[in-house]
Design an enzyme around this catalytic site. Structure first.
Site, PDB file in Angstrom:
ATOM      1  N   GLU A 158      44.080  40.687  43.049  1.00 27.69           N
ATOM      2  CA  GLU A 158      45.292  40.638  42.234  1.00 27.69           C
ATOM      3  C   GLU A 158      46.550  40.966  43.028  1.00 27.69           C
ATOM      4  OE1 GLU A 158      44.663  43.183  38.777  1.00 27.69           O
ATOM      5  OE2 GLU A 158      42.628  42.395  38.588  1.00 27.69           O
ATOM      6  N   ASN A 159      46.394  41.769  44.100  1.00 31.04           N
ATOM      7  CA  ASN A 159      47.592  42.310  44.763  1.00 31.04           C
ATOM      8  C   ASN A 159      47.796  41.906  46.220  1.00 31.04           C
ATOM      9  OD1 ASN A 159      48.447  44.120  42.526  1.00 31.04           O
ATOM     10  ND2 ASN A 159      46.466  45.066  42.940  1.00 31.04           N
TER      11      ASN A 159
ATOM     12  N   GLY B 290      41.442  44.665  42.605  1.00 31.75           N
ATOM     13  CA  GLY B 290      42.610  45.262  43.275  1.00 31.75           C
ATOM     14  C   GLY B 290      43.135  44.426  44.431  1.00 31.75           C
TER      15      GLY B 290
ATOM     16  N   HIS C 164      29.304  43.545  38.614  1.00 33.75           N
ATOM     17  CA  HIS C 164      30.674  43.159  38.213  1.00 33.75           C
ATOM     18  C   HIS C 164      30.689  42.246  36.988  1.00 33.75           C
ATOM     19  CE1 HIS C 164      32.134  44.020  42.562  1.00 33.75           C
ATOM     20  NE2 HIS C 164      32.444  45.026  41.774  1.00 33.75           N
TER      21      HIS C 164
ATOM     22  N   GLU D  47      38.015  45.196  32.356  1.00 31.83           N
ATOM     23  CA  GLU D  47      36.625  45.523  32.004  1.00 31.83           C
ATOM     24  C   GLU D  47      36.558  46.379  30.741  1.00 31.83           C
ATOM     25  OE1 GLU D  47      36.424  46.917  36.030  1.00 31.83           O
ATOM     26  OE2 GLU D  47      34.654  45.707  36.433  1.00 31.83           O
TER      27      GLU D  47
ATOM     28  N   HIS E  34      35.881  38.627  42.598  1.00 29.51           N
ATOM     29  CA  HIS E  34      36.271  39.986  42.224  1.00 29.51           C
ATOM     30  C   HIS E  34      36.348  40.796  43.519  1.00 29.51           C
ATOM     31  CE1 HIS E  34      36.387  43.649  39.627  1.00 29.51           C
ATOM     32  NE2 HIS E  34      36.057  44.154  40.819  1.00 29.51           N
TER      33      HIS E  34
ATOM     34  N   ARG F  43      30.855  49.221  52.068  1.00 27.69           N
ATOM     35  CA  ARG F  43      29.504  48.637  52.115  1.00 27.69           C
ATOM     36  C   ARG F  43      29.531  47.369  52.969  1.00 27.69           C
ATOM     37  NH1 ARG F  43      29.067  48.165  45.781  1.00 27.69           N
ATOM     38  NH2 ARG F  43      30.957  49.409  45.700  1.00 27.69           N
TER      39      ARG F  43
ATOM     40  N   ARG G 141      30.134  51.747  30.124  1.00 32.57           N
ATOM     41  CA  ARG G 141      29.740  50.875  31.216  1.00 32.57           C
ATOM     42  C   ARG G 141      28.459  51.452  31.810  1.00 32.57           C
ATOM     43  NH1 ARG G 141      33.397  49.131  36.328  1.00 32.57           N
ATOM     44  NH2 ARG G 141      31.954  47.595  37.158  1.00 32.57           N
TER      45      ARG G 141
ATOM     46  N   ASN H  70      33.618  54.915  31.368  1.00 32.71           N
ATOM     47  CA  ASN H  70      33.102  54.283  32.584  1.00 32.71           C
ATOM     48  C   ASN H  70      32.891  55.408  33.598  1.00 32.71           C
ATOM     49  OD1 ASN H  70      32.772  52.929  34.997  1.00 32.71           O
ATOM     50  ND2 ASN H  70      34.540  51.579  34.733  1.00 32.71           N
TER      51      ASN H  70
ATOM     52  N   LYS I  73      36.348  57.182  33.778  1.00 27.00           N
ATOM     53  CA  LYS I  73      37.527  56.467  33.279  1.00 27.00           C
ATOM     54  C   LYS I  73      37.345  56.272  31.778  1.00 27.00           C
ATOM     55  CE  LYS I  73      38.302  53.802  37.452  1.00 27.00           C
ATOM     56  NZ  LYS I  73      37.770  52.626  38.111  1.00 27.00           N
TER      57      LYS I  73
ATOM     58  N   ASP J 201      40.936  51.130  52.633  1.00 31.14           N
ATOM     59  CA  ASP J 201      42.078  50.727  51.809  1.00 31.14           C
ATOM     60  C   ASP J 201      42.726  49.466  52.405  1.00 31.14           C
ATOM     61  OD1 ASP J 201      44.631  50.484  50.670  1.00 31.14           O
ATOM     62  OD2 ASP J 201      44.799  52.656  50.387  1.00 31.14           O
TER      63      ASP J 201
HETATM   64  P1  ADP Z   1      37.597  49.512  42.601  1.00 24.64           P
HETATM   65  O1  ADP Z   1      36.537  48.536  43.024  1.00 24.64           O
HETATM   66  O2  ADP Z   1      37.394  50.897  43.134  1.00 24.64           O
HETATM   67  O3  ADP Z   1      37.951  49.439  41.121  1.00 24.64           O
HETATM   68  P2  ADP Z   1      40.148  48.186  42.968  1.00 24.64           P
HETATM   69  O4  ADP Z   1      39.786  46.970  42.200  1.00 24.64           O
HETATM   70  O5  ADP Z   1      41.168  49.107  42.388  1.00 24.64           O
HETATM   71  O6  ADP Z   1      38.887  49.022  43.395  1.00 24.64           O
HETATM   72  O7  ADP Z   1      40.658  47.691  44.414  1.00 24.64           O
HETATM   73  C1  ADP Z   1      41.013  48.608  45.400  1.00 24.64           C
HETATM   74  C2  ADP Z   1      41.471  47.826  46.628  1.00 24.64           C
HETATM   75  O8  ADP Z   1      42.630  47.044  46.285  1.00 24.64           O
HETATM   76  C3  ADP Z   1      41.868  48.712  47.789  1.00 24.64           C
HETATM   77  O9  ADP Z   1      41.347  48.182  48.995  1.00 24.64           O
HETATM   78  C4  ADP Z   1      43.382  48.604  47.791  1.00 24.64           C
HETATM   79  O10 ADP Z   1      43.926  48.784  49.073  1.00 24.64           O
HETATM   80  C5  ADP Z   1      43.565  47.175  47.352  1.00 24.64           C
HETATM   81  N1  ADP Z   1      44.944  46.947  46.919  1.00 24.64           N
HETATM   82  C6  ADP Z   1      45.570  47.400  45.824  1.00 24.64           C
HETATM   83  N2  ADP Z   1      46.875  47.031  45.837  1.00 24.64           N
HETATM   84  C7  ADP Z   1      47.074  46.322  46.988  1.00 24.64           C
HETATM   85  C8  ADP Z   1      48.187  45.666  47.599  1.00 24.64           C
HETATM   86  N3  ADP Z   1      49.386  45.654  47.018  1.00 24.64           N
HETATM   87  N4  ADP Z   1      48.005  45.047  48.781  1.00 24.64           N
HETATM   88  C9  ADP Z   1      46.796  45.049  49.380  1.00 24.64           C
HETATM   89  N5  ADP Z   1      45.706  45.640  48.866  1.00 24.64           N
HETATM   90  C10 ADP Z   1      45.839  46.271  47.693  1.00 24.64           C
END
Ligand code: ADP
Length: 381
Positions: free
Chosen positions: A324-325, A321, A174, A369, A201, A234, A86, A8, A15, A276
């Site tokens: 999920e988090n 990201g 995506h 992915e 996503h 963006r 990818r 990727n 990656k 972030d």
């Molecule tokens: P990419 O599109 O580059 O693959 P990711 O899917 O890894 O990105 O998502 C990155 C985003 O997820 C960042 O904004 C990061 O701050 C956020 N993120 C990851 N872990 C957490 C968390 N525990 N709490 C809040 N945001 C998070």
């Protein structure tokens, strides 16, 4: 006994994943970062600590060679029988993975103007991998492919017809992530898979997909990966008149506008701090809070739009990201969508459970992915 490699490639990173060709178990993964600069190779083996190695990597070709050397010890004498890539753009015609030969690579090269920041790097990795693994099956997996079945109303803009015929369409991206979530729903939630699901996503790039019976019928990204939701850097949905004003009134060049739209907008531009999400949620700055407010508002509004495209909604899935988090983001999105029938279960949300609502289903499903790419290679083999 054989193995599949997935690649990727971004502008300065690749990656990778190494999978058993039969079981599709992931045996190694990682990335090469800062190609052309102070490059580093990160190697992750399940159950072991990540190994980071500094090494000279001038270009994508050298990166593929370095990846091959890094995974070689885990091949245990097996051959790499297929390499999956990818590739961001498959154009209007590719609705499925494509086995690559010279003619296919030429055709994908013609699509570079549609994705100038990604497609050339994707294809650089393809060319490098063909040299590193001569005679091995190489498969392109497109971010656009999952969306190719959209009805016309979700595939066009309201421009003169000739632009549609020239390829100005709402391709969407995506797709590998949405494909994985569709397969996961089929396996774990078959009744929902048959229904109307909005998948969010939410990562650095962010989009939504309206899925009916596991197939995409609408998505928030369009001709490029700039539209739809507010993203890390963006802007998402924006009046085309702003571009005209930047060009005519501000005399900005195409290169300057490109930089603003791809690198300086979204959460980063609005907060003036960072793209972030984790740091924004921790920040006390009012601009950080406003950026998060805008992000949440855009997601909620567009989920409702995706539901309208399906004349209803049976489930919302969070992935990526942020999806999920970031429990506070999920909580705020679901609260804003209570009118659709979502009832947030905040303790399940904070605990990181898969199901985070009572009533209408809201789920958190980690995406994969790389596995979608490995499956495509297995299918081609
Ligand atoms: P990419 O599109 O580059 O693959 P990711 O899917 O890894 O990105 O998502 C990155 C985003 O997820 C960042 O904004 C990061 O701050 C956020 N993120 C990851 N872990 C957490 C968390 N525990 N709490 C809040 N945001 C998070």
């Amino acid at each position: 006994m054989s193995a599949i490699l997935t690649l990727n490639a971004g502008s300065s990173s690749i990656k990778f994943g190494l999978f058993d060709a039969e079981s599709l178990e992931e045996e190694a993964g990682g990335q090469v970062e800062r190609i052309g600069g102070e490059a580093e190779l990160d190697l992750e083996i399940p159950g072991r600590a990540k190994v980071e190695t500094r090494l000279p990597v001038a270009n994508h070709h050298e990166a593929v060679t370095a990846i091959l050397a890094a995974v070689a010890p885990y091949l245990d004498g097996r051959a790499v029988v297929g390499v999956g890539h990818r590739v961001v753009h498959g154009g209007p015609d590719n609705g499925a993975p494509l086995v690559l030969d010279d003619a296919a690579i030429d055709a994908l090269t013609q699509l570079e103007p549609l994705a100038p920041l990604h497609q050339p790097h994707n294809l650089a990795a393809v060319r490098a991998a063909r040299e590193a693994f001569p005679g091995t099956v190489q498969v392109a997996c497109f971010d656009t492919a999952f969306h190719r079945g959209h009805p016309f109303v979700n595939d066009t803009y309201g421009l003169p017809r000739r632009f549609y015929d020239m390829g100005v369409r709402r391709y969407g991206f995506h797709g590998l992530s949405y494909d994985y979530i569709s397969s996961k729903l089929a396996e774990a939630y078959p009744a929902l898979h048959e229904g109307r699901v909005v998948v969010a996503h939410l990562g650095n790039g962010a989009s939504l997909c309206a899925m009916e019976g596991g197939k995409s019928i609408a998505t928030t990204m369009g001709f490029s990966a700039l539209s739809g939701l507010c993203m890390g850097t963006r802007p998402g949905q924006m009046d085309a008149g702003v571009l005209l004003w930047m060009l005519d009134d501000q005399n900005m060049s195409a290169a300057e506008i490109t930089r603003v739209l791809y690198k300086e907008s979204g959460l980063k531009g609005l907060s003036g701090l960072t793209n972030d999400m984790r740091r924004l949620l921790e920040s006390d700055a009012p601009e950080a809070a406003e950026a998060v407010d805008y992000f949440v508002s855009r997601v909620a509004q567009e989920v409702a739009a995706m539901a309208a495209a399906m004349e209803g909604i049976d489930a919302l899935v969070f992935t990526g990201g942020i999806g999920e988090n970031a429990a506070p983001i999920r909580s705020r999105v679901l609260s804003a969508l209570a009118f659709l029938g979502f009832s947030l279960d905040e303790s399940a949300n904070k605990a990181g459970n898969e199901r985070i609502s009572s009533g209408l289903a809201a789920l958190v499903l980690p995406t994969n992915e790389e596995l979608v790419i490995a499956r495509a290679v297995q299918g081609a083999l």
